[in-house]
Design a protein around this motif. Structure first.
Motif, short mmCIF file in Angstrom:
data_model
loop_
_atom_site.label_atom_id
_atom_site.label_comp_id
_atom_site.label_asym_id
_atom_site.label_seq_id
_atom_site.Cartn_x
_atom_site.Cartn_y
_atom_site.Cartn_z
N MET A 63 0.85 -1.19 0.00
CA MET A 63 0.00 0.00 0.00
C MET A 63 0.89 1.24 0.00
O MET A 63 1.88 1.30 0.72
CB MET A 63 -0.92 -0.01 1.21
N TYR A 64 0.50 2.23 -0.80
CA TYR A 64 1.33 3.41 -0.99
C TYR A 64 0.47 4.66 -1.14
O TYR A 64 -0.73 4.59 -1.37
CB TYR A 64 2.20 3.22 -2.24
N CYS A 65 1.09 5.83 -1.03
CA CYS A 65 0.43 7.11 -1.24
C CYS A 65 0.29 7.36 -2.74
O CYS A 65 1.28 7.31 -3.47
CB CYS A 65 1.23 8.23 -0.59
N LEU A 66 -0.92 7.64 -3.17
CA LEU A 66 -1.18 7.88 -4.59
C LEU A 66 -0.35 9.02 -5.16
O LEU A 66 0.06 8.98 -6.31
CB LEU A 66 -2.66 8.22 -4.79
N HIS A 67 -0.10 10.04 -4.36
CA HIS A 67 0.56 11.24 -4.86
C HIS A 67 2.09 11.14 -4.84
O HIS A 67 2.76 12.01 -5.39
CB HIS A 67 0.12 12.45 -4.05
N ALA A 68 2.62 10.10 -4.24
CA ALA A 68 4.07 9.99 -4.10
C ALA A 68 4.72 9.16 -5.21
O ALA A 68 5.94 9.18 -5.35
CB ALA A 68 4.42 9.40 -2.74
N TRP A 69 3.93 8.44 -5.96
CA TRP A 69 4.47 7.49 -6.94
C TRP A 69 3.81 7.67 -8.29
O TRP A 69 2.65 8.06 -8.38
CB TRP A 69 4.23 6.05 -6.47
N GLU A 70 4.56 7.32 -9.34
CA GLU A 70 3.95 7.22 -10.66
C GLU A 70 2.93 6.09 -10.57
O GLU A 70 3.13 5.13 -9.84
CB GLU A 70 5.02 6.91 -11.70
N LYS A 71 1.86 6.20 -11.33
CA LYS A 71 0.79 5.21 -11.23
C LYS A 71 1.25 3.83 -11.70
O LYS A 71 1.50 3.61 -12.88
CB LYS A 71 -0.41 5.65 -12.04
N PRO A 72 1.36 2.87 -10.77
CA PRO A 72 1.75 1.51 -11.13
C PRO A 72 0.53 0.66 -11.48
O PRO A 72 -0.60 1.10 -11.30
CB PRO A 72 2.40 1.00 -9.85
N PRO A 73 0.75 -0.55 -11.97
CA PRO A 73 -0.38 -1.45 -12.21
C PRO A 73 -1.00 -1.87 -10.88
O PRO A 73 -0.47 -1.58 -9.81
CB PRO A 73 0.28 -2.64 -12.92
N ARG A 74 -2.10 -2.58 -10.95
CA ARG A 74 -2.78 -3.04 -9.73
C ARG A 74 -2.07 -4.21 -9.07
O ARG A 74 -2.28 -4.50 -7.90
CB ARG A 74 -4.21 -3.42 -10.03
N SER A 75 -1.22 -4.89 -9.84
CA SER A 75 -0.46 -6.00 -9.27
C SER A 75 0.79 -6.24 -10.10
O SER A 75 0.88 -5.82 -11.24
CB SER A 75 -1.31 -7.27 -9.19
N LEU A 76 1.74 -6.90 -9.46
CA LEU A 76 2.99 -7.27 -10.10
C LEU A 76 3.24 -8.75 -9.84
O LEU A 76 2.75 -9.29 -8.85
CB LEU A 76 4.17 -6.51 -9.48
N VAL A 77 4.01 -9.37 -10.68
CA VAL A 77 4.46 -10.73 -10.43
C VAL A 77 5.93 -10.62 -10.07
O VAL A 77 6.73 -10.11 -10.85
CB VAL A 77 4.25 -11.64 -11.65
N VAL A 78 6.25 -11.07 -8.87
CA VAL A 78 7.64 -11.04 -8.40
C VAL A 78 8.05 -12.47 -8.08
O VAL A 78 7.50 -13.10 -7.18
CB VAL A 78 7.81 -10.15 -7.15
#
Length: 149
Positions: A63-78
Motif C-alpha cells: 500500500m502506498y500514497c497515490l501522490h508519491a508514486w507514478e501510477k503503477p499497475p494493480r499488481s505485479l508478479v515477483v
C-alpha cells in the motif's frame, strides 16, 4: 469473461533494494527504511519485495500514497508470485506498507525520497533500521536537522 486489468509482466530491478529492516519491530512505528532509486513503483517494488521475503517476511500486498508514486499497475508478479498494489490518498507519503497474505502482519517502512542527498539517506536508513521506536516523520525531521537541511 473477466474485465480485470492484466497482470504487469515480471520486472527486475538492476540492483538490489536499498532497504533495512529492524530485528525487533514494534507495531505503530516504522519497521525499517527503503531508499528507492525512482518514483516508478512498478520498477522499484520487485527488489523491495525480494529483500523483504529474504528477511523472512511474506508480502502479498503493498500500500502506498497515490501522490508519491507514478501510477503503477494493480499488481505485479515477483518471482512467480502476485503482489497486489493499492494506492490511497490517506497513506503517508513517507511510508509504504507491506501486508502478508493473512492481512494480519503489516510492515511499515520509511520511504526516503529518491533524490535525497546520500548522507541524508544513509542517516535516515540507519535510524529506520535501529531497534528503537521511531515514527517516519520523526526520522526525516531529525535527519534533516542534523544534516542542516
Amino acid at each position: 469473461m473477466s474485465t480485470a486489468a492484466p497482470l504487469a509482466p515480471p520486472t527486475a530491478a538492476p540492483e538490489a533494494a536499498r532497504a533495512v529492516f529492524r530485528t525487533d519491530p514494534t507495531p505503530g512505528f516504522v519497521e525499517g527504511g527503503w531508499w528507492p532509486r525512482s518514483t516508478d513503483l512498478a520498477a522499484e517494488a520487485p527488489a523491495l519485495v525480494r529483500a523483504v521475503r529474504e528477511s523472512g517476511r511474506d508480502v502479498f500486498r503493498l500500500m502506498y500514497c497515490l501522490h508519491a508514486w507514478e501510477k503503477p499497475p494493480r499488481s505485479l508478479v515477483v518471482d512467480g508470485r502476485v503482489v497486489k498494489l493499492g494506492g490511497y490518498n490517506t497513506v503517508d507519503p513517507s511510508v509504504i506498507t507491506l501486508v502478508d497474505a493473512s492481512g494480519w502482519e503489516r510492515m511499515d517502512l520509511l520511504v526516503i525520497p529518491p533524490d535525497a542527498d546520500v548522507a541524508f539517506a544513509e542517516t535516515a536508513l540507519a535510524e529506520a533500521g535501529a531497534d528503537e521506536d521511531h515514527r517516519a516523520i520523526a526520522i526525516l525531521t531529525h535527519t534533516a536537522s542534523t544534516k542542516g537541511i
